[in-house]
Design a protein around this motif. Sequence first.
Motif, PDB file in Angstrom:
ATOM      1  N   HIS A  18      26.009 -44.956  28.990  1.00  0.00           N
ATOM      2  CA  HIS A  18      25.888 -45.229  27.558  1.00  0.00           C
ATOM      3  C   HIS A  18      24.562 -45.927  27.267  1.00  0.00           C
ATOM      4  O   HIS A  18      24.036 -46.648  28.112  1.00  0.00           O
ATOM      5  CB  HIS A  18      27.044 -46.132  27.080  1.00  0.00           C
ATOM      6  CG  HIS A  18      28.390 -45.557  27.342  1.00  0.00           C
ATOM      7  ND1 HIS A  18      29.076 -45.791  28.519  1.00  0.00           N
ATOM      8  CD2 HIS A  18      29.175 -44.746  26.592  1.00  0.00           C
ATOM      9  CE1 HIS A  18      30.237 -45.146  28.474  1.00  0.00           C
ATOM     10  NE2 HIS A  18      30.318 -44.509  27.323  1.00  0.00           N
ATOM     11  N   ASP A  78      29.543 -48.630  24.886  1.00  0.00           N
ATOM     12  CA  ASP A  78      30.888 -48.581  25.458  1.00  0.00           C
ATOM     13  C   ASP A  78      31.578 -49.920  25.207  1.00  0.00           C
ATOM     14  O   ASP A  78      30.921 -50.948  25.026  1.00  0.00           O
ATOM     15  CB  ASP A  78      30.786 -48.301  26.962  1.00  0.00           C
ATOM     16  CG  ASP A  78      32.152 -48.130  27.604  1.00  0.00           C
ATOM     17  OD1 ASP A  78      33.054 -47.581  26.945  1.00  0.00           O
ATOM     18  OD2 ASP A  78      32.318 -48.546  28.763  1.00  0.00           O
ATOM     19  N   PRO A 127      39.428 -47.848  25.177  1.00  0.00           N
ATOM     20  CA  PRO A 127      38.688 -46.739  24.541  1.00  0.00           C
ATOM     21  C   PRO A 127      38.825 -46.794  23.020  1.00  0.00           C
ATOM     22  O   PRO A 127      39.917 -46.977  22.491  1.00  0.00           O
ATOM     23  CB  PRO A 127      39.376 -45.481  25.106  1.00  0.00           C
ATOM     24  CG  PRO A 127      40.041 -45.937  26.361  1.00  0.00           C
ATOM     25  CD  PRO A 127      40.426 -47.365  26.137  1.00  0.00           C
ATOM     26  N   VAL A 169      37.784 -42.294  17.989  1.00  0.00           N
ATOM     27  CA  VAL A 169      36.615 -41.610  17.433  1.00  0.00           C
ATOM     28  C   VAL A 169      36.983 -40.469  16.490  1.00  0.00           C
ATOM     29  O   VAL A 169      36.136 -39.948  15.776  1.00  0.00           O
ATOM     30  CB  VAL A 169      35.705 -41.061  18.558  1.00  0.00           C
ATOM     31  CG1 VAL A 169      34.996 -42.196  19.272  1.00  0.00           C
ATOM     32  CG2 VAL A 169      36.491 -40.212  19.553  1.00  0.00           C
ATOM     33  N   ASP A 226      40.681 -40.872  21.266  1.00  0.00           N
ATOM     34  CA  ASP A 226      39.750 -41.959  21.612  1.00  0.00           C
ATOM     35  C   ASP A 226      38.643 -41.464  22.535  1.00  0.00           C
ATOM     36  O   ASP A 226      38.587 -40.282  22.888  1.00  0.00           O
ATOM     37  CB  ASP A 226      40.503 -43.165  22.200  1.00  0.00           C
ATOM     38  CG  ASP A 226      41.217 -42.848  23.507  1.00  0.00           C
ATOM     39  OD1 ASP A 226      40.729 -41.979  24.261  1.00  0.00           O
ATOM     40  OD2 ASP A 226      42.261 -43.478  23.779  1.00  0.00           O
ATOM     41  N   THR A 227      37.764 -42.378  22.918  1.00  0.00           N
ATOM     42  CA  THR A 227      36.585 -41.999  23.705  1.00  0.00           C
ATOM     43  C   THR A 227      36.958 -41.455  25.082  1.00  0.00           C
ATOM     44  O   THR A 227      36.165 -40.761  25.708  1.00  0.00           O
ATOM     45  CB  THR A 227      35.641 -43.211  23.886  1.00  0.00           C
ATOM     46  OG1 THR A 227      36.422 -44.333  24.342  1.00  0.00           O
ATOM     47  CG2 THR A 227      34.966 -43.579  22.580  1.00  0.00           C
TER      48      THR A 227
END
Length: 764
Positions: free
Chosen positions: A344, A362, A419, A422, A437-438
Amino acid sequence: MHRVGSAGNTNSSSRPRKEKRLTYVLNDSVDTRHCAGINCLAVHKSAVSDGSDILFTGSRDGRLKRWALAEDAATCSATFESHVDWVNDAVLVGDNTLVSCSSDTTLKTWNAFSNATCTRTLRQHTDYVTCLAAAGKNSNIVASGGLGGEVFIWDIEAALAPVSKSNDAMVDDSSNGINGPGNSLPLANIRTISSSNNISMHTTHTQGYVPIAAKGHKESVYALAMNEGGTLLVSGGTEKVVRVWDSRSGSKALKLKGHTDNIRALLLDSSGRYCLSGSSDSMIRLWDIGQQRCVHSYAVHTDSVWALASTPTFSHVYSGGRDFSLYLTDLQTRESSLLCTGEHPILQVALHDNNIWIASTDSSVHRWPVEGRNPQNILQRGNSFLAGNLSFSRARVSLEGSTPVPVYKEPNLTIPGTPGIVQHEVLNNKRHVLTKDTSGSVKLWEITRGVVIEDYGKVSFEEKKEELFEMVSIPAWFTVDTRLGSLSVHLDTPQCFSAEMYSVDLNIAGKPEDDKVNLARETLKGLLVHWLIKRKQRMGSSAPANGELLSGKDIATRSHTHSRIEVDSSSENDAMVYPPFEFSVVSPPSIITEGTQGGPWRKKITDLDGTEDEKDFPWWCLDCVLHNRLPPRENTKCSFYLHPCEGSSVQILTQGKLSAPRILRIHKVINYVIEKMVLDKPLDSLNTDGSFAPGLAGPQLQHQVVGDGSFRSGFKPWQKLRPSIEILCNNQVLSPEMSLATVRAYIWKKSDDLVLNYRVVQGR
C-alpha cells in the motif's frame, strides 16, 4: 467530497433552514482495531527505563488509538473518539497533550496518557485540516495547515486556558467534543452549514484566544515542519514552493522554488538551518534556508514522496510514498538503499530507536528494523545505489529492470487492522445492506440493529446482490456511505420517517399484527436508550412519567413553528425498544451529529452519560424520542381504483377512488372485496362494519379508506362458503403478500393512480 458529520436534508424545500443530520457509524466487533487507512503516527519514548513506549495512530476511520509497546507486541490501551471525519495528523506537545487535526475542519486536544478524553475543540479552519507541526517537546507551539490555504500557529497552553477566560466561538470547552450544560457558546457565533455541505463559520470573535494566522498561501497546504525552538515554520502544498515563516509573528520570510509538483512532506533540522522536502514530482530536496537555495536533490522514488523521517543528527533520511517503498538515503554521500516494499502507499513514517513505524492506506500498522541508531550499517552491506539528480533517471532505471532488492522482506511487528468496507448496496427491504471489504469478504448488515447477520466470505458481490433481490418497495429512509471504512448511516428529516412496516413483518411479539412501526423512530429509540436512561437517573424523580425530559421550551417552540406535527398514536408513549431495534453493547455504534450549537461531535451510544446538553442533538430527533412527535410525512398513503375484471359477473359495493397505507398487503384488499361483494343479503348489512370511511375525492366519487385494521375478527359465517378472490394488476395475478407500494413499483410502473382488478377464482 462528502462531509460526514454535517448536512441538512435536501428534499424539504418548504423549510426555511437546513435541519441537522444524525449519523450513526456501525463499529466492527473488534473495537481495538482501526478499520481504515492510517494517516498519522506519533511515538512517545518512556522517561523511565522499565516503562513501555507509546505509539499513537490516527486513522481515516475518524479515531485515534494509543498503543502500549512491548518488544514483540502492541496493546491498544485507549481509543480517542470525537472527530467526525478522517484524522489527518497528530502531534504530542507538553507533558500530557495530544493534538489532532481532521477533515471535519477542527483541531482537538486530548489527555494523551490518562483517560483519552477530548479537552478542547479548536475551530479556525474553514476546510479540511491536513497537517500539523510541533516545536520541541517542551514547547506548546503547534502549527496547522489545510485545504483552505490557511496556516495557523497555536499556543496550546493559552488555547487550553479555562473557558471563562477564553469563551470564543472557535474554542469549545468539551469533555468529548460536546458542550456540557452551561458551556453553550454564544448564539451569534454558531457555525453554519451552507447548502453545498461545506462548513463555514462566522468570523466575529468574542474575547478569548485566537491563533496567529500565517497568511500567504493561495492554495491547499499539505505539509508543515517546525524547528526545535518553535521560531521557524516551513509550509508546502499545491503551489509547489516551500514557504518559510517566522512562527512568532506569522510573517513571511522567504520562498524556496525548485519542485515541479505538490509538496507533500517537510522536515526541519533542530536548528532550523536545513529543510528536507518530498514532492509529487518524486524528488526529495535538501535546502539551506540561510543561503535560500537547494543544496541537493535526490531521485530515489519512482512516484510521489509522501513521508519523511530523519535521524536525530539530520545525516540520513527515511522516505516513503506512493510507490509502496521505503528508502534510506545518506544526505552527504547520496547513497541510497531500498529497505522494504509493502502493498500500500506509505502515508507517514515514525522512527523509533532501531525500528521505523509505517502508516499506509491499509488499516494495519507495520514496524520494520532499520538500524535507526546507525543507519550506515545498512548502506555498508553493498546493495545501495547512488541517488540521481533528476526524477526521470530513477524512473528509467526502474523501467530497465534494475530495481533494487529490498533489504528486509518482513516487518518485525504488525498491529493488525480490520478490513475496511469499500463497496455497499442497500437492499430493497431497506433494513439490510450488503458490503464488501478490502479483503474481498461479503457481509450482510441489519442496520436497525447495527450487526452483521450473515458473513458470506469471499464470494461475488454482484451475484450475492442478485440472489438477495426481493420484489418489495419501501421508501428510502436513510443513506449510507463507507468513507470511514465502516457503514455510516445518515438520517435526515423528514424523509427518514417515511418508512413503515407492520409489526407482524418485524416479528415483534406481543404487539398487534397490524400496528404500523416507523423504522426511523424505533431506530432512534434504540440508539438513544442509554442516553435516556442516564438522563432520567440524573434528573431523578423530577422527570415526568411519560419520559418528556426536556425543559421543553426549545423543542416546543421549534415544533409549533412547523404545522401538522404528527403524534405517532399507534404506540402512544411506549419507551420500549423492540428486539429488531436493539443495538449491541459489545460493539455499539457511534453517533455523529452537528448538534444545534458548538459544531459536530461523535460518541459511542454507550458512552452517552446524560450530561449531553439537549442542544447537542437535532431538535427533530429529540422531538421524536421524547415526545413521540414525527414531522409531516408524504407518500404514506396510496390511492387506487378497484374494478372487476372484464367479463366478471361479481360486483362490489364500492365506487370511486380508494386510499390505503402504502404498506397494505394485497390479502387485505382481497378481504375487502369479499366484505363488499354484492350478495343476496340486504346491502346495508355490509355497510355497518365501519371498515371504510367516506372521503372527499370529488362530487361524484366516494374516496374510501381501506383500513389495515379491518377484518381481524374474520368473515361472517355465511361468507365462508363464498368463492376465493384474486386481485390482478396489468393482467398479472398478484401475490397476497405484496404491498400496494410493491405493486405500484414493479407491476403498475406508472405515475397515475393504481388500478386493481378482482375476479372470482374458478373451481375452488
